[in-house]
Design an enzyme around this catalytic site. Structure first.
Site, PDB file in Angstrom:
ATOM      1  N   CYS A 161       1.026  -1.393   0.004  1.00 15.27           N
ATOM      2  CA  CYS A 161       0.083  -0.319   0.164  1.00 15.27           C
ATOM      3  C   CYS A 161       0.890   0.756  -0.109  1.00 15.27           C
ATOM      4  CB  CYS A 161      -1.263  -0.719   1.171  1.00 15.27           C
ATOM      5  SG  CYS A 161      -2.083   1.618   0.900  1.00 15.27           S
ATOM      6  N   HIS A 218      -4.259  -4.994   1.152  1.00 17.41           N
ATOM      7  CA  HIS A 218      -2.995  -5.305   1.435  1.00 17.41           C
ATOM      8  C   HIS A 218      -3.178  -7.125   1.737  1.00 17.41           C
ATOM      9  CE1 HIS A 218      -2.600  -1.644   3.706  1.00 17.41           C
ATOM     10  NE2 HIS A 218      -3.352  -1.004   3.114  1.00 17.41           N
ATOM     11  N   GLU A 251      -2.011  -9.373   3.873  1.00 17.02           N
ATOM     12  CA  GLU A 251      -2.261  -8.923   5.556  1.00 17.02           C
ATOM     13  C   GLU A 251      -3.584  -9.521   5.687  1.00 17.02           C
ATOM     14  OE1 GLU A 251      -1.197  -5.880   4.179  1.00 17.02           O
ATOM     15  OE2 GLU A 251      -1.667  -4.853   6.079  1.00 17.02           O
TER      16      GLU A 251
END
Lengths: 251, 193
Positions: free
Chosen positions: B77, B175, B177
């Site tokens: 990001c 993202h 994660e």
């Protein structure tokens, strides 16, 4: 294509999930980390945790709770409740929150929103607005809906955009806990008034209510609590239904 | 395998390290130059704002170190964005690893772009475990237009680079994660590079 989001909300008090009806009559609805993990597995797109703890001890519990949630779940989540300062935001983001919601503190000091969005980027600053109709106007309330302000929903929302808010979480206090559907007209007007995403909150009771929130209310995300906590609506069933109605959804 | 997650002012280092732990890897979260240089892979996460991030990186001399790294580096990001030459966010000169300009998303749609959107035109080893059209989580107001380094795309008010790649440097706009199984797959692919 960007999909509409289904957002279970967990109201947290002293580290436990609670949910009030019309912001009252709170009763226990379980372990937040357990619920969060369950919702993530079931296909929730995002989670919101609103801390309604008033005590300082409870606030510390929140940061460790946020860490536990971040460790367990692999979808984004927003944390709000009592956020007053840059330090509060920093602590929550560092603990693993993706976005932070501010509410009362933004009303008391609108420049806080500006400071936060400059420091952390607009994308992680959600402003929560609780409002209800008083004399045909949508009046903004703070302190968990207890305290009236002189602000009007749509003006406040527009001002928030100028200040750098990234998203608005609008809860209709008239609809919250009633399970009679979202505040569609207000949502649609909010959509016309501001160029940032809107999370609809308050009133979810049936599958159709979510469809209405996205279609007539033009909401980007729909939030609900008790219908999920008490298994009145299952997230996979809801997402299948919305998909069948032709709404862009992640299934 | 030693994985360094670059620590800086407003990053989401913890989320990234939790995601790695779920994959069985214990990363070091650090801004120490030797620890970063000495690791097998480096992840440069991102949540925040470009100009304050760059001034923080400069204050730690990380702006010199990061472009020199030889091992695989993954920017996430804002991490990816500050690896570019310049960002319109705060009119910021960035690290210049990717010779690209980061622009603000056109206002024809709501900005920020928040939510689950697709991964298309996959052309990187990062996506061995992903399929065309898989959903990932995006949260951003600025973007890298499609260019010769683009290895995955998405669309939101404009064609957006979902991932870019140059030599040992990788960047993803979404993202991983926070993108459920699809995201863990991308991280796993990065660990296996």
């Amino acid at each position: 294509m960007l999909t509409k989001r289904i957002v279970p909300c967990l109201d947290i008090k002293d580290g436990r999930t609670v949910k009030g009806v019309n912001f009252q009559n709170i009763r226990d609805a379980g372990d937040p980390v357990e619920l969060a993990a369950l919702y993530a597995r079931m296909g929730a797109d995002e989670l919101v945790f609103l801390d309604i703890t008033a005590t300082e001890d409870g606030r510390h519990t929140l940061v460790s709770l946020v860490e536990n949630i971040a460790a367990e779940i692999d979808i984004p989540f927003t944390v709000g409740g009592g956020v007053r300062s840059k330090q509060d935001v920093e602590r929550l983001l560092n603990a693993g929150a993706d976005k932070v919601a501010v509410n009362s503190a933004a009303v008391r000091d609108p420049n806080l929103v500006k400071d936060l969005s400059l420091a952390f980027g607009s994308q992680c600053i959600v402003v929560a607005i609780d409002a209800k109709t008083v004399d045909d106007k949508w009046q903004v309330f703070v302190s968990g809906g207890k305290e009236a302000t002189d602000r009007e929903l749509f003006e406040w929302a527009s001002q928030l955009v100028t200040l750098g808010a990234g998203e608005i979480l609008f809860t209709s206090m008239d609809h919250d806990g009633t399970k009679s559907g979202f505040a569609l007209e207000a949502l649609e007007k909010l959509h016309q008034s501001v160029p940032i995403p809107i999370i609809a909150s308050g009133g979810a009771g049936k599958l159709e209510h979510f469809e209405e929130a996205f279609i007539s209310g033009k909401a980007d995300a729909a939030l609900a609590a008790s219908v999920f906590h008490y298994e009145e609506i299952s997230i996979p069933e809801l997402k299948r239904y919305l998909n069948e109605q032709g709404i862009s959804i992640r299934v | 395998m030693r994985i360094a997650v670059v620590k800086y002012n407003a990053g989401n280092t913890k989320s990234v390290s939790f995601a790695l732990k779920r994959l069985g890897v214990e990363p070091i979260i650090t801004s120490d130059h030797d620890e970063i240089s000495g690791s097998d892979k480096v992840i440069f996460p991102g949540v925040g704002e470009a100009s304050s991030t760059m001034s923080h990186l400069r204050s730690e001399n990380l702006d010199k170190l990061l472009p020199e790294l030889q091992q695989p580096v993954l920017g996430i990001c804002l991490g990816m964005q500050v690896m570019c030459s310049y960002s319109e966010e705060g009119n910021t000169d960035c690290l210049g690893i990717f010779k690209q300009i980061v622009r603000r998303l056109p206002e024809s749609e709501k900005v920020p772009h928040i939510g689950w959107n697709q991964l298309d035109n996959l052309k990187s080893a990062l996506f061995y475990r992903a399929a065309e059209g898989d959903y990932a989580y995006y949260l951003h107001s600025y973007f890298v237009p499609i260019n010769n380094l683009t290895v995955a795309t998405t669309h939101y008010s404009a064609p957006v680079s979902a991932a870019i790649q140059k030599d040992n440097f990788f960047g993803v706009q979404f993202h991983p994660e926070k993108s459920g199984e699809v995201g863990s797959g991308v991280l796993q692919c990065f660990l296996e590079l």
